[in-house]
Design a protein around this motif. Structure first.
Motif, short mmCIF file in Angstrom:
data_model
loop_
_atom_site.label_atom_id
_atom_site.label_comp_id
_atom_site.label_asym_id
_atom_site.label_seq_id
_atom_site.Cartn_x
_atom_site.Cartn_y
_atom_site.Cartn_z
N VAL A 145 93.12 6.86 14.56
CA VAL A 145 93.68 6.45 15.86
C VAL A 145 93.81 4.94 15.92
O VAL A 145 94.84 4.40 16.34
CB VAL A 145 92.78 6.96 17.01
CG1 VAL A 145 93.26 6.40 18.34
CG2 VAL A 145 92.78 8.48 17.05
N THR A 167 91.87 20.16 8.46
CA THR A 167 90.48 20.64 8.52
C THR A 167 90.41 22.16 8.42
O THR A 167 89.35 22.72 8.11
CB THR A 167 89.80 20.19 9.82
OG1 THR A 167 90.58 20.61 10.96
CG2 THR A 167 89.66 18.67 9.86
N LEU A 191 98.78 14.10 16.22
CA LEU A 191 97.52 13.90 15.51
C LEU A 191 96.62 15.13 15.58
O LEU A 191 96.02 15.53 14.58
CB LEU A 191 96.79 12.68 16.07
CG LEU A 191 95.43 12.37 15.45
CD1 LEU A 191 95.54 12.19 13.95
CD2 LEU A 191 94.81 11.13 16.09
N HIS A 192 96.51 15.74 16.76
CA HIS A 192 95.59 16.87 16.87
C HIS A 192 96.05 18.06 16.03
O HIS A 192 95.22 18.80 15.49
CB HIS A 192 95.42 17.28 18.34
CG HIS A 192 96.64 17.89 18.96
ND1 HIS A 192 97.72 17.13 19.38
CD2 HIS A 192 96.96 19.19 19.22
CE1 HIS A 192 98.65 17.93 19.89
NE2 HIS A 192 98.22 19.18 19.80
N ILE A 193 97.37 18.21 15.86
CA ILE A 193 97.89 19.31 15.04
C ILE A 193 97.66 19.01 13.56
O ILE A 193 97.25 19.88 12.79
CB ILE A 193 99.38 19.53 15.33
CG1 ILE A 193 99.57 20.03 16.77
CG2 ILE A 193 99.98 20.52 14.34
CD1 ILE A 193 101.01 20.22 17.18
N HIS A 207 100.90 12.39 10.48
CA HIS A 207 101.06 11.85 11.84
C HIS A 207 102.11 10.75 11.89
O HIS A 207 102.98 10.75 12.75
CB HIS A 207 99.70 11.33 12.31
CG HIS A 207 99.70 10.81 13.72
ND1 HIS A 207 100.42 11.39 14.75
CD2 HIS A 207 99.05 9.74 14.28
CE1 HIS A 207 100.22 10.72 15.87
NE2 HIS A 207 99.41 9.71 15.60
N HIS A 266 95.35 17.08 12.32
CA HIS A 266 93.90 17.17 12.09
C HIS A 266 93.46 18.63 11.97
O HIS A 266 92.70 19.00 11.06
CB HIS A 266 93.18 16.47 13.24
CG HIS A 266 91.70 16.38 13.07
ND1 HIS A 266 90.84 17.40 13.42
CD2 HIS A 266 90.91 15.38 12.56
CE1 HIS A 266 89.60 17.04 13.15
NE2 HIS A 266 89.61 15.83 12.63
N LYS A 267 93.96 19.47 12.86
CA LYS A 267 93.58 20.89 12.83
C LYS A 267 94.08 21.57 11.55
O LYS A 267 93.38 22.40 10.96
CB LYS A 267 94.15 21.60 14.06
CG LYS A 267 93.75 23.06 14.18
CD LYS A 267 94.29 23.67 15.46
CE LYS A 267 93.87 25.13 15.59
NZ LYS A 267 94.40 25.74 16.85
N GLU A 325 92.37 7.79 22.39
CA GLU A 325 93.36 8.64 21.74
C GLU A 325 94.16 9.35 22.83
O GLU A 325 93.59 9.95 23.74
CB GLU A 325 92.69 9.67 20.84
CG GLU A 325 93.67 10.61 20.17
CD GLU A 325 93.00 11.68 19.33
OE1 GLU A 325 93.59 12.76 19.16
OE2 GLU A 325 91.87 11.43 18.85
N ARG A 326 95.46 9.28 22.74
CA ARG A 326 96.33 9.98 23.69
C ARG A 326 97.65 10.29 23.00
O ARG A 326 97.95 9.78 21.92
CB ARG A 326 96.58 9.13 24.94
CG ARG A 326 97.30 7.82 24.67
CD ARG A 326 97.79 7.19 25.97
NE ARG A 326 98.31 5.85 25.79
CZ ARG A 326 99.51 5.56 25.30
NH1 ARG A 326 100.33 6.53 24.91
NH2 ARG A 326 99.91 4.31 25.18
N ARG A 371 88.46 10.55 12.46
CA ARG A 371 89.60 10.59 13.38
C ARG A 371 89.76 9.27 14.15
O ARG A 371 90.88 8.82 14.39
CB ARG A 371 89.42 11.76 14.35
CG ARG A 371 90.60 12.03 15.25
CD ARG A 371 90.51 13.43 15.79
NE ARG A 371 91.51 13.72 16.80
CZ ARG A 371 91.79 14.94 17.23
NH1 ARG A 371 91.15 15.98 16.70
NH2 ARG A 371 92.71 15.15 18.15
#
Length: 244
Positions: free
Chosen positions: A85, A72, A64-66, A57, A68-69, A213-214, A81
């Motif tokens: 953040v 995991t 972040l969401h990518i 990140h 994290h995915k 988180e944004r 998470r």
């Protein structure tokens, strides 16, 4: 095989938040030296995945969401998470003003649940120019009025002005000040960075708001990458210890 050991307290979001920048900086330094790196922890379940996600990140500019995915999806794990953040906002704030309190990073929804339709409801507190400014609350139907404000970590006092009368909500946490005035109180982020013990998982504290988180703006992404590299090259010379 040479190893570097960093002590993290298990299931402790605050400790992880504080040490993530150092770990990511260390990863960056080692990768630039062309080391092949194996990141692990006692279980491989939370701390080591969090370090790799933060690296992707902050340094690789992966959302972040990518990140994290992706991590995991490689194996079963549950990285913290919220700690990632929070550490992200810490680094951005470090670049913006040299401090860790930073810009307002929490989206706080203040709710008045005792209103009537057509009534004027306003929010006022020590965060509205020290009680001078009034924020209009929006009617959400029935007796519910809301006002959303962005605040940084800290403790705040507030009240509602309903039909011109200053009132506090009896259903929300409150304190009496030195003048005998009863004000509602909110502690923003007070325990959001600390993962609760299993015995506390069912307890919900309405006075605590978790870190927001944004998606980051372009300027924030630049600040984050800059701060991560500053952290990396502020680390003292790395010494690799032979594995015992």
């Amino acid at each position: 095989m040479p190893s570097i050991f960093i002590v993290f307290r298990e299931v402790d979001s605050m400790d992880l938040r504080k040490k993530l920048p150092f770990c990511v900086g260390l990863l960056l330094r080692l990768i630039r030296k062309n080391y092949r790196i194996y990141v692990t922890c006692t279980t491989g379940y939370d701390r080591s995945p969090a370090c790799v996600i933060a690296y992707l990140h902050w340094v690789q500019d992966t959302p972040l969401h990518i990140a994290h995915k992706f991590i995991t999806g490689l194996h079963s794990c549950r990285p913290d998470r919220a700690a990632i953040v929070w550490a992200t906002w810490d680094l951005i704030a470090l670049v913006e003003n040299g401090r860790h309190d930073g810009t307002p990073t929490h989206s706080v929804c203040f709710v008045w649940n005792n209103g009537r339709e057509g009534e004027d409801v306003e929010l006022v507190g020590d965060f509205t120019s020290n009680w001078k400014d009034k924020l209009k609350c929006n009617h959400k139907g029935g007796s519910r009025y809301e006002a959303e404000v962005r605040l940084r970590h800290g403790k705040y006092y507030y009240k509602f002005i309903v039909g011109g009368n200053w009132r506090h909500s009896s259903s929300l946490p409150s304190e009496t000040d030195e003048h005998g005035n009863v004000n509602n109180v909110i502690r923003v982020g007070d325990i959001a960075r600390i993962r609760p013990a299993p015995s506390q998982l069912q307890i919900k504290d309405p006075s605590v708001v978790k870190v927001m988180e944004r998606a980051l703006t372009e300027d924030e992404r630049f600040s984050l990458a800059f701060a991560a590299r500053l952290m990396a090259f502020a680390i003292c010379p790395i010494r690799l210890a032979p594995k015992q």
